[in-house]
Design an enzyme around this catalytic site. Structure first.
Site, PDB file in Angstrom:
ATOM      1  N   TYR A 177      18.622 -14.628 -25.426  1.00  0.00           N
ATOM      2  CA  TYR A 177      17.524 -13.659 -26.084  1.00  0.00           C
ATOM      3  C   TYR A 177      17.062 -14.195 -27.620  1.00  0.00           C
ATOM      4  CZ  TYR A 177      15.096  -9.593 -27.920  1.00  0.00           C
ATOM      5  OH  TYR A 177      14.242  -8.635 -28.439  1.00  0.00           O
ATOM      6  N   SER A 179      17.386 -16.914 -28.555  1.00  0.00           N
ATOM      7  CA  SER A 179      16.591 -18.208 -28.738  1.00  0.00           C
ATOM      8  C   SER A 179      15.483 -18.072 -28.236  1.00  0.00           C
ATOM      9  CB  SER A 179      17.636 -19.394 -27.793  1.00  0.00           C
ATOM     10  OG  SER A 179      17.877 -18.767 -26.687  1.00  0.00           O
ATOM     11  N   LYS A 181      13.486 -15.822 -28.875  1.00  0.00           N
ATOM     12  CA  LYS A 181      12.743 -15.081 -29.732  1.00  0.00           C
ATOM     13  C   LYS A 181      12.480 -16.276 -31.129  1.00  0.00           C
ATOM     14  CE  LYS A 181      11.729 -11.068 -28.078  1.00  0.00           C
ATOM     15  NZ  LYS A 181      10.227 -10.579 -27.778  1.00  0.00           N
ATOM     16  N   ILE A 212      14.911  -0.857 -31.673  1.00  0.00           N
ATOM     17  CA  ILE A 212      14.077   0.406 -31.478  1.00  0.00           C
ATOM     18  C   ILE A 212      14.806   1.175 -30.244  1.00  0.00           C
ATOM     19  CG2 ILE A 212      11.869   0.823 -30.613  1.00  0.00           C
ATOM     20  CD1 ILE A 212      11.936  -0.732 -33.415  1.00  0.00           C
ATOM     21  N   THR A 214      14.366   2.351 -27.313  1.00  0.00           N
ATOM     22  CA  THR A 214      14.055   2.040 -25.837  1.00  0.00           C
ATOM     23  C   THR A 214      15.529   2.093 -25.157  1.00  0.00           C
ATOM     24  OG1 THR A 214      14.148  -0.252 -25.954  1.00  0.00           O
ATOM     25  CG2 THR A 214      12.103   0.621 -26.327  1.00  0.00           C
ATOM     26  N   SER A 216      16.459   0.288 -22.443  1.00  0.00           N
ATOM     27  CA  SER A 216      17.010  -0.630 -22.245  1.00  0.00           C
ATOM     28  C   SER A 216      17.743  -1.231 -23.509  1.00  0.00           C
ATOM     29  CB  SER A 216      16.086  -1.909 -21.928  1.00  0.00           C
ATOM     30  OG  SER A 216      15.144  -2.286 -22.836  1.00  0.00           O
TER      31      SER A 216
HETATM   32  P1  NDP Z   1      11.933  -2.912 -22.154  1.00  0.00           P
HETATM   33  O1  NDP Z   1      13.079  -3.742 -21.538  1.00  0.00           O
HETATM   34  O2  NDP Z   1      11.915  -1.609 -22.158  1.00  0.00           O
HETATM   35  O3  NDP Z   1      10.765  -3.195 -21.440  1.00  0.00           O
HETATM   36  C1  NDP Z   1      10.465  -4.628 -20.845  1.00  0.00           C
HETATM   37  C2  NDP Z   1       9.289  -4.612 -20.012  1.00  0.00           C
HETATM   38  O4  NDP Z   1       8.966  -6.032 -19.484  1.00  0.00           O
HETATM   39  C3  NDP Z   1       9.106  -3.860 -19.078  1.00  0.00           C
HETATM   40  O5  NDP Z   1       7.963  -3.188 -18.739  1.00  0.00           O
HETATM   41  C4  NDP Z   1       9.611  -4.511 -17.678  1.00  0.00           C
HETATM   42  O6  NDP Z   1       9.046  -3.789 -16.558  1.00  0.00           O
HETATM   43  C5  NDP Z   1       9.133  -5.993 -18.211  1.00  0.00           C
HETATM   44  N1  NDP Z   1       9.471  -6.918 -17.503  1.00  0.00           N
HETATM   45  C6  NDP Z   1      10.914  -7.454 -17.389  1.00  0.00           C
HETATM   46  N2  NDP Z   1      11.222  -8.616 -16.641  1.00  0.00           N
HETATM   47  C7  NDP Z   1      10.081  -8.973 -16.329  1.00  0.00           C
HETATM   48  C8  NDP Z   1       9.394 -10.083 -15.668  1.00  0.00           C
HETATM   49  N3  NDP Z   1      10.085 -11.028 -15.112  1.00  0.00           N
HETATM   50  N4  NDP Z   1       7.932 -10.392 -15.727  1.00  0.00           N
HETATM   51  C9  NDP Z   1       7.296  -9.441 -15.914  1.00  0.00           C
HETATM   52  N5  NDP Z   1       7.542  -8.072 -16.590  1.00  0.00           N
HETATM   53  C10 NDP Z   1       9.035  -7.997 -16.996  1.00  0.00           C
HETATM   54  O7  NDP Z   1      11.881  -3.780 -23.583  1.00  0.00           O
HETATM   55  P2  NDP Z   1      11.753  -3.022 -25.131  1.00  0.00           P
HETATM   56  O8  NDP Z   1      10.601  -2.028 -24.934  1.00  0.00           O
HETATM   57  O9  NDP Z   1      12.769  -2.564 -25.635  1.00  0.00           O
HETATM   58  O10 NDP Z   1      10.965  -4.483 -25.876  1.00  0.00           O
HETATM   59  C11 NDP Z   1       9.642  -4.813 -26.050  1.00  0.00           C
HETATM   60  C12 NDP Z   1       9.715  -5.756 -26.975  1.00  0.00           C
HETATM   61  O11 NDP Z   1       9.903  -5.545 -28.160  1.00  0.00           O
HETATM   62  C13 NDP Z   1      10.123  -6.870 -26.340  1.00  0.00           C
HETATM   63  O12 NDP Z   1       9.609  -8.326 -26.748  1.00  0.00           O
HETATM   64  C14 NDP Z   1      11.774  -7.036 -27.282  1.00  0.00           C
HETATM   65  O13 NDP Z   1      12.002  -8.221 -27.410  1.00  0.00           O
HETATM   66  C15 NDP Z   1      10.887  -6.425 -28.593  1.00  0.00           C
HETATM   67  N6  NDP Z   1      11.969  -5.842 -29.456  1.00  0.00           N
HETATM   68  C16 NDP Z   1      12.697  -4.665 -28.971  1.00  0.00           C
HETATM   69  C17 NDP Z   1      13.673  -4.308 -29.679  1.00  0.00           C
HETATM   70  C18 NDP Z   1      14.628  -3.230 -29.267  1.00  0.00           C
HETATM   71  O14 NDP Z   1      15.478  -2.592 -29.990  1.00  0.00           O
HETATM   72  N7  NDP Z   1      14.064  -2.258 -28.238  1.00  0.00           N
HETATM   73  C19 NDP Z   1      14.198  -5.006 -31.098  1.00  0.00           C
HETATM   74  C20 NDP Z   1      13.462  -5.973 -31.309  1.00  0.00           C
HETATM   75  C21 NDP Z   1      12.322  -6.416 -30.616  1.00  0.00           C
HETATM   76  P3  NDP Z   1       9.672  -4.311 -15.247  1.00  0.00           P
HETATM   77  O15 NDP Z   1      10.823  -4.139 -14.856  1.00  0.00           O
HETATM   78  O16 NDP Z   1       8.654  -3.287 -14.372  1.00  0.00           O
HETATM   79  O17 NDP Z   1       9.060  -5.773 -15.036  1.00  0.00           O
END
Ligand code: NDP
Length: 282
Positions: A177, A179, A181, A212, A214, A216
């Site tokens: 992950y 890498s 980013k 954050i 969320t 996941s």
């Molecule tokens: P989530 O895991 O909650 O959401 C990920 C989203 O990506 C979902 O909508 C999922 O939907 C979709 N997704 C997953 N696999 C695929 C795929 N193969 N193709 C298309 N879509 C896909 O992530 P977060 O909301 O936690 O994170 C959002 C962003 O924030 C990310 O870029 C993350 O790196 C960044 N971030 C988050 C942090 C955190 O603590 N939450 C910290 C720092 C950064 P579906 O399963 O329906 O495809």
């Protein structure tokens, strides 16, 4: 004390120099948000909807996207469309951009936010997963950007990249992950320079997020760290404001800025803190 004062002044200077946000500028804006079925992406879609934007959302699960799109309409979106797509697929990144541009008649904001699921564990040699994750979290961002660039150029639009403190500061249990980013920060940092040198109309905002709340993220770290998690809805709003005000880089929560600034000053202290953030017994 001097160091802390310096960091404080630098932080305040960044905050004060940020342009002010006009929510009205988003009324009718044509927006594509990826990874919008859950988490931060879902909250980004809802904020755009409240601001009266026209949104296209994408992720893999059509049934969940449909519910998010319906909620966007109820919150005030002028349009809310969805397209199911897998960003590991060869043709889906292009297909999604074509769909959004065709349906909206152009694009003002492209918010690249999706990530593929990745284990939170010591790396035990899973090369295939690392390659796959690079495809989903990095290469699809590059493909979508190239495909959308002309539309964004025509609309003086904004490209928003959702990145992480883990793209600036390596941490255990997240090697694949982290890498992806780091790759995003390198690629889009370079592209920011090139677009500025070409006097392009397109701005790129790179968003550095800390932990954050969320679902996941929480299910991975809840039992191994006490680091506080910050609200997804507030992170989402900061991401939208970054794009609307064309800021090159934003940090949420604020201390991710301090951390990225000071991490190299005393590397052994930084490494000690990082390694002791997690409960781990070999
Ligand atoms: P989530 O895991 O909650 O959401 C990920 C989203 O990506 C979902 O909508 C999922 O939907 C979709 N997704 C997953 N696999 C695929 C795929 N193969 N193709 C298309 N879509 C896909 O992530 P977060 O909301 O936690 O994170 C959002 C962003 O924030 C990310 O870029 C993350 O790196 C960044 N971030 C988050 C942090 C955190 O603590 N939450 C910290 C720092 C950064 P579906 O399963 O329906 O495809």
């Amino acid at each position: 004390k001097l160091i802390l004062a310096g960091v404080g002044v630098a932080f305040l200077a960044v905050r004060w120099s940020a342009p002010s946000f006009d929510a009205e500028s988003l009324r009718g804006a044509r927006v594509l948000v990826t990874g919008a079925s859950t988490g931060i992406g879902e909250q980004i879609a809802y904020h755009y909807a409240r601001f009266g934007a026209q949104v296209v959302i994408t992720a893999r699960r059509a049934n969940v996207l449909q519910q998010v799109a319906e909620k966007c309409l109820s919150l005030g979106a002028q349009k809310a469309l969805y397209i199911a797509a897998d960003m590991a697929d060869e043709s889906d990144p292009d297909r999604v951009i074509s769909f959004a541009v065709d349906q909206l008649g152009g694009l003002d904001y492209l918010v690249l936010n999706h990530i593929g699921p990745s284990p939170f564990s010591m790396w035990e040699g899973d090369v295939d997963h690392t390659k796959w994750l690079m495809k989903v979290n990095f290469f699809s961002y590059v493909e979508m950007t190239w495909k959308a660039l002309l539309s964004l150029e025509q609309s003086k639009g904004s490209l928003v990249i959702v990145s992480s403190l883990l793209g600036k500061m390596p941490s255990p249990f997240v090697a694949p992950y982290s890498s992806t980013k780091f790759a995003l920060n390198g690629f889009f940092g370079s592209l920011q320079h090139e677009l500025a040198m070409k006097k392009s109309n397109v701005s790129i905002s790179i968003c550095t997020l800390g932990l954050i709340d969320t679902e996941s993220a929480m299910e991975k770290v809840r039992s191994v760290t006490d680091v506080p998690a910050y609200p997804a809805t507030e992170a989402a709003l900061n991401i939208i404001i970054a794009g609307a005000t064309k800021q090159q880089e934003v940090f949420y929560p604020w201390f991710t800025y301090t951390a990225s600034l000071t991490k190299d000053w005393f590397p052994s202290v930084t490494n000690y803190v990082i390694r002791n953030t997690y409960k781990y017994m070999p």
